[in-house]
Structure formats: structure tokens, C-alpha cells
Write an enzyme that holds these catalytic residues in place. Structure first.
Site, mmCIF file in Angstrom:
data_model
loop_
_atom_site.group_PDB
_atom_site.id
_atom_site.type_symbol
_atom_site.label_atom_id
_atom_site.label_comp_id
_atom_site.label_asym_id
_atom_site.label_seq_id
_atom_site.Cartn_x
_atom_site.Cartn_y
_atom_site.Cartn_z
ATOM 1 N N ARG A 47 -12.944 9.878 -18.436
ATOM 2 C CA ARG A 47 -12.920 8.997 -19.616
ATOM 3 C C ARG A 47 -12.943 7.545 -19.166
ATOM 4 O O ARG A 47 -13.616 6.700 -19.739
ATOM 5 C CB ARG A 47 -11.699 9.270 -20.510
ATOM 6 C CG ARG A 47 -11.555 8.243 -21.623
ATOM 7 C CD ARG A 47 -10.578 8.601 -22.747
ATOM 8 N NE ARG A 47 -9.471 9.417 -22.331
ATOM 9 C CZ ARG A 47 -8.423 8.994 -21.615
ATOM 10 N NH1 ARG A 47 -8.343 7.728 -21.254
ATOM 11 N NH2 ARG A 47 -7.477 9.824 -21.251
ATOM 12 N N TYR A 99 -26.002 -1.576 -41.558
ATOM 13 C CA TYR A 99 -26.072 -0.108 -41.622
ATOM 14 C C TYR A 99 -24.934 0.454 -42.489
ATOM 15 O O TYR A 99 -23.784 0.014 -42.374
ATOM 16 C CB TYR A 99 -25.987 0.427 -40.194
ATOM 17 C CG TYR A 99 -25.987 1.919 -40.082
ATOM 18 C CD1 TYR A 99 -27.133 2.638 -40.354
ATOM 19 C CD2 TYR A 99 -24.844 2.601 -39.707
ATOM 20 C CE1 TYR A 99 -27.135 4.021 -40.252
ATOM 21 C CE2 TYR A 99 -24.837 3.985 -39.594
ATOM 22 C CZ TYR A 99 -25.989 4.682 -39.878
ATOM 23 O OH TYR A 99 -25.996 6.041 -39.769
ATOM 24 N N ASP A 171 -26.102 -6.233 -33.929
ATOM 25 C CA ASP A 171 -26.554 -4.841 -33.807
ATOM 26 C C ASP A 171 -28.053 -4.891 -33.532
ATOM 27 O O ASP A 171 -28.848 -5.253 -34.397
ATOM 28 C CB ASP A 171 -26.237 -4.081 -35.106
ATOM 29 C CG ASP A 171 -26.658 -2.606 -35.053
ATOM 30 O OD1 ASP A 171 -27.576 -2.274 -34.276
ATOM 31 O OD2 ASP A 171 -26.073 -1.808 -35.805
ATOM 32 N N LYS A 196 -31.349 5.934 -31.588
ATOM 33 C CA LYS A 196 -32.657 5.549 -32.127
ATOM 34 C C LYS A 196 -33.629 5.262 -30.967
ATOM 35 O O LYS A 196 -33.932 6.173 -30.216
ATOM 36 C CB LYS A 196 -32.485 4.367 -33.086
ATOM 37 C CG LYS A 196 -31.284 4.494 -34.040
ATOM 38 C CD LYS A 196 -31.427 5.623 -35.061
ATOM 39 C CE LYS A 196 -30.125 5.938 -35.791
ATOM 40 N NZ LYS A 196 -29.414 4.835 -36.412
HETATM 41 C C1 LIG Z 1 -28.014 4.625 -36.874
HETATM 42 C C2 LIG Z 1 -27.460 3.246 -36.841
HETATM 43 C C3 LIG Z 1 -26.103 3.004 -36.540
HETATM 44 C C4 LIG Z 1 -25.107 4.138 -36.323
HETATM 45 O O1 LIG Z 1 -25.347 4.796 -35.135
HETATM 46 P P1 LIG Z 1 -24.997 6.354 -34.881
HETATM 47 O O2 LIG Z 1 -25.551 6.571 -33.525
HETATM 48 O O3 LIG Z 1 -25.650 7.129 -35.963
HETATM 49 O O4 LIG Z 1 -23.510 6.463 -34.938
HETATM 50 C C5 LIG Z 1 -25.676 1.698 -36.460
HETATM 51 N N1 LIG Z 1 -26.510 0.661 -36.700
HETATM 52 C C6 LIG Z 1 -27.808 0.855 -37.006
HETATM 53 C C7 LIG Z 1 -28.683 -0.316 -37.255
HETATM 54 C C8 LIG Z 1 -28.325 2.146 -37.092
HETATM 55 O O5 LIG Z 1 -29.607 2.323 -37.415
#
Ligand SMILES: *Cc1c(COP(=O)(O)O)cnc(C)c1O
Length: 386
Positions: A47, A99, A171, A196
Site C-alpha cells: 500500500r 464530472y 482535472d 479514459k
Molecule cells: C470518469 C471521470 C472521472 C471519474 O473517474 P473514475 O475513474 O470513473 O472514478 C473524473 N473526472 C472526469 C473528467 C471523468 O471523465
């Protein structure tokens, strides 16, 4: 110093591999030997640190131009660890189109712990300035908004933040370091849903944080280890592998998207297109200055009266699914799918209608994608009014 595309392939060596294998192994060990009771070992418990994960973390720090990277079990756990550096009573300004899961984390979790939030349109710098209070500690936003792809200037927001002694947190999921490196534009922390584009194959859920400076990195490391939502060695390896093809994948995402936008522009069934790569808008201007590409997501509205459900369900190649950023094309209706948690009024306020469609353009043949969209639009039998 090698160039960005080379760095994608060759990360920082861990020097932990005596076999000559060209890739970092997947270290499936939760614990490590201490040669002596008081030995200062680099690895003690997985961890706290794991060489496969550390390779990925160093890789992202290098690509984003930060001091240290951290890999988490999901994008949301990465965001949770970042927001956990703040204290009760702190105030954070957030983009009003972040998001949905981030919004839920803020509104239904962090509010309980007395973090205060104000949601503003971060494109409007006056709104950002006016939201700063004496207890404000940070501004958190996404450069490209979802689903309308409106563009916030990282440079301008970071200027406001610096003037007021706030952290800028971006982000960077939609752009990736290949298209924008927010830390170089003045941000302090970058987060990613690596689920993504970084992973890129819809086969792993993961999150990344990169901190620009050591002091911030130490606070985030404390949360990563203390809260414990770390990325597994297997998943770390999948993201590592995804990153190696980031440049070639994104080049294809970009060229496919440009071709699809051009196709949509020629169709009468389309009422409006939202894509920062279309010249003549403020979004285009800002994106041209601060990014090296306009991304692989395009949203568009069908003319009033045309049935968006019928359209998306009629596609044969492009799959109906949430998520984005992978090699396969995915389409969805925000008002019923990704943004269904919002009320109708909230949706209307940020421009989400029943006519709006979001398309994450994959790397298939652009002709096949366009033919699929074309047969779907043809089925709608739209007669342009004259
Ligand atoms: C999908 C997404 C998240 C969340 O991420 P997860 O991997 O699904 O927990 C956060 N910010 C953006 C812009 C996203 O597209």
C-alpha cells in the site's frame, strides 16, 4: 532530454529488474523482506509503495512536468485523496460543470466534513474572482467541460489563484498531458481518471494525481497511504501500457474527430455542434493558445422534433455507452445517461437538452464511423423547412 513521444515509451527506469526484461514486472507481493530489523528498505508494504505502481507514478510525474505522481484505484479515489488535504472550514471554488461523480463527492460527502464549496462558471473570470472568500483555499475545474466542451483558461484561472494564494487543481482527463500540461500553465495539482484516455482500452478503472511541488506531494502521499485506495500492480501495468500508445491513439482520435465534425457540419439534421476545434468561438481561441489539440469528444444537437433515442439506438458500429477516451467509439445521451442525476432545471441551466448527444470518437476507420452516423441520420427522414 528526449521528446514527449519518446518519454511515453521509455519511463524512468526502476533499476529493480535483473532479468533484462524491457518492461517493469508486475510485482505481486504485498510485503517485502527486511534484511535486518532496522534496515532502511525502499519497499516494505505494497500500500505504501510497489515498484510497478511507482514506475507508472514516475511516468506521469515526468509527462505532466510535476514533482511526484500517485496512482489510485479510480479517478474518484484520486480526487478524494486530493480534496482530503483540506480542513474543515476551508472553502473551494469548483467549476459548475465538473464530472458528476466529483460533484456528488463534494455535495454528499465533503460537505459533511465542513468543507465549503461554491460552484461557478470558470470560463467567466469575474465569477471566479467574485467567489474568492477569506477562507478560500483552492480552485478546482476541468479545462474542457462535459458535455458541452466549453474551455476554461488554465493560465488565467491560475493567475487569479496565485494572486489570492490559492491552489489551482485541474482535472486533465479529457486532454491528457499529450494535449495539455496544466502544471506548466500555472496549476499546482493535476488529476486524471486514467480509466479514459491514459488506459485507453475500456479495460481498467484507475486514477492519477500529479503534484507540482514537494510540499503538496507529501500531503497527497499521506492521504494515498493513509486512506489506501491504491492502484493494483496489474492495473498499474495496464495504464503503463496504455500510455505507451497515447500519442498515436490521440493523433487518430483527433483526425477522426475533425472528419466527423466536418461531416456533421454538412448535415441538415444537426442543429448545433459543440467542439473547441471549430474556429470563431472564444473556446477555440483559448484552446488554440493553451492546448495542442481539441480533443476526441464532440457533442451535437439534433434538430427539434428529431428523436435522439431512435438515432443512437440505430447505430451499428458506434456503441451506446457512458465513459469515453477508449479506442472504440461510444455515444450517449447526457440527459438520460451521464447527467441523469441532475434535475431538468439544472440540466437546462448548463445547456443539456433532450436533443444533445455526446460522442467519444474512437480510432476506427473514419469512413466506417461516418457511414454509421450517416445511415442513422438518414433513418430520421428529416425534411429541411424551406
Ligand atoms: C470518469 C471521470 C472521472 C471519474 O473517474 P473514475 O475513474 O470513473 O472514478 C473524473 N473526472 C472526469 C473528467 C471523468 O471523465
Amino acid at each position: 532530454m528526449s521528446e514527449f513521444d519518446t518519454k511515453l515509451i521509455h519511463g524512468k527506469k526502476q533499476n529493480d529488474n535483473t532479468t533484462g526484461a524491457v518492461n517493469i514486472p508486475i510485482y505481486n507481493s504485498s510485503t517485502y523482506i527486511f534484511p535486518k530489523v532496522d534496515a532502511k528498505v525502499r519497499w516494505d508494504y505494497a500500500r505504501s509503495g510497489n515498484p510497478t505502481r511507482a514506475y507508472l507514478e514516475d511516468q506521469l510525474a515526468q509527462l505532466e512536468g510535476g514533482y511526484q505522481g500517485f496512482a489510485f484505484a479510480s479517478g474518484l479515489s484520486a480526487i478524494h485523496a486530493v480534496l482530503s488535504i483540506f480542513s474543515p472550514g476551508d472553502h473551494i471554488i469548483i467549476g459548475d460543470t465538473v464530472y458528476g461523480g466529483t460533484f456528488r463527492l463534494i455535495n454528499q460527502f465533503f460537505k459533511k466534513w465542513q468543507l465549503e464549496f461554491t460552484a461557478v462558471d470558470t470560463q467567466d473570470l469575474e465569477q471566479v474572482k467574485n467567489a474568492v472568500k477569506t477562507n478560500t483555499k483552492a480552485i478546482y475545474f476541468e479545462t474542457f467541460s462535459n458535455p458541452l466542451l466549453r474551455v476554461t483558461s488554465v493560465r488565467e484561472v491560475a493567475k487569479i489563484a496565485q494572486k489570492n494564494n490559492l491552489l489551482t487543481i485541474v482535472d486533465n482527463t479529457f486532454l491528457t498531458p499529450y494535449l495539455q500540461q496544466p502544471l506548466k500553465l500555472g496549476a499546482d495539482i493535476v488529476v486524471h481518471s486514467a480509466t479514459k484516455y491514459l488506459g485507453g482500452h475500456s479495460d481498467v478503472v484507475a486514477g492519477i494525481v500529479v503534484a507540482k511541488k514537494q510540499e503538496l506531494a507529501e500531503r497527497i502521499y499521506f492521504n494515498q497511504n493513509g486512506i489506501g485506495a491504491v492502484l493494483s500492480p496489474e492495473s498499474s501495468n495496464l495504464i503503463r501500457r496504455g500510455i505507451q500508445t497515447l500519442a498515436v491513439r490521440l493523433d487518430r482520435h483527433l483526425s477522426n474527430t475533425a472528419k466527423i465534425v466536418e461531416f456533421l457540419q454538412g448535415r441538415d439534421e444537426i442543429k448545433s455542434i459543440y467542439y473547441p476545434g471549430i474556429p470563431g468561438t472564444k473556446d477555440y481561441q483559448v484552446a488554440s493558445l493553451e492546448t495542442s489539440g481539441y480533443g476526441g469528444i464532440v457533442s451535437f444537437e439534433l434538430q427539434n422534433g428529431l428523436d435522439t433515442t431512435k438515432f443512437v439506438e440505430s447505430l451499428n458500429l458506434i456503441q451506446l455507452a457512458v465513459s469515453l477516451g477508449a479506442v472504440e467509439s461510444l455515444i450517449e445521451l447526457p440527459y438520460k445517461m451521464t447527467h441523469a442525476e441532475m434535475s431538468e432545471d439544472e440540466q437546462r441551466e448548463i445547456g443539456i437538452t433532450s436533443q444533445l448527444i455526446r460522442l467519444s470518437v474512437g480510432i476506427e476507420s473514419p469512413n466506417d464511423l461516418i457511414n454509421d452516423l450517416k445511415q442513422g441520420l438518414d433513418l430520421l427522414n428529416y425534411q429541411k423547412e424551406v
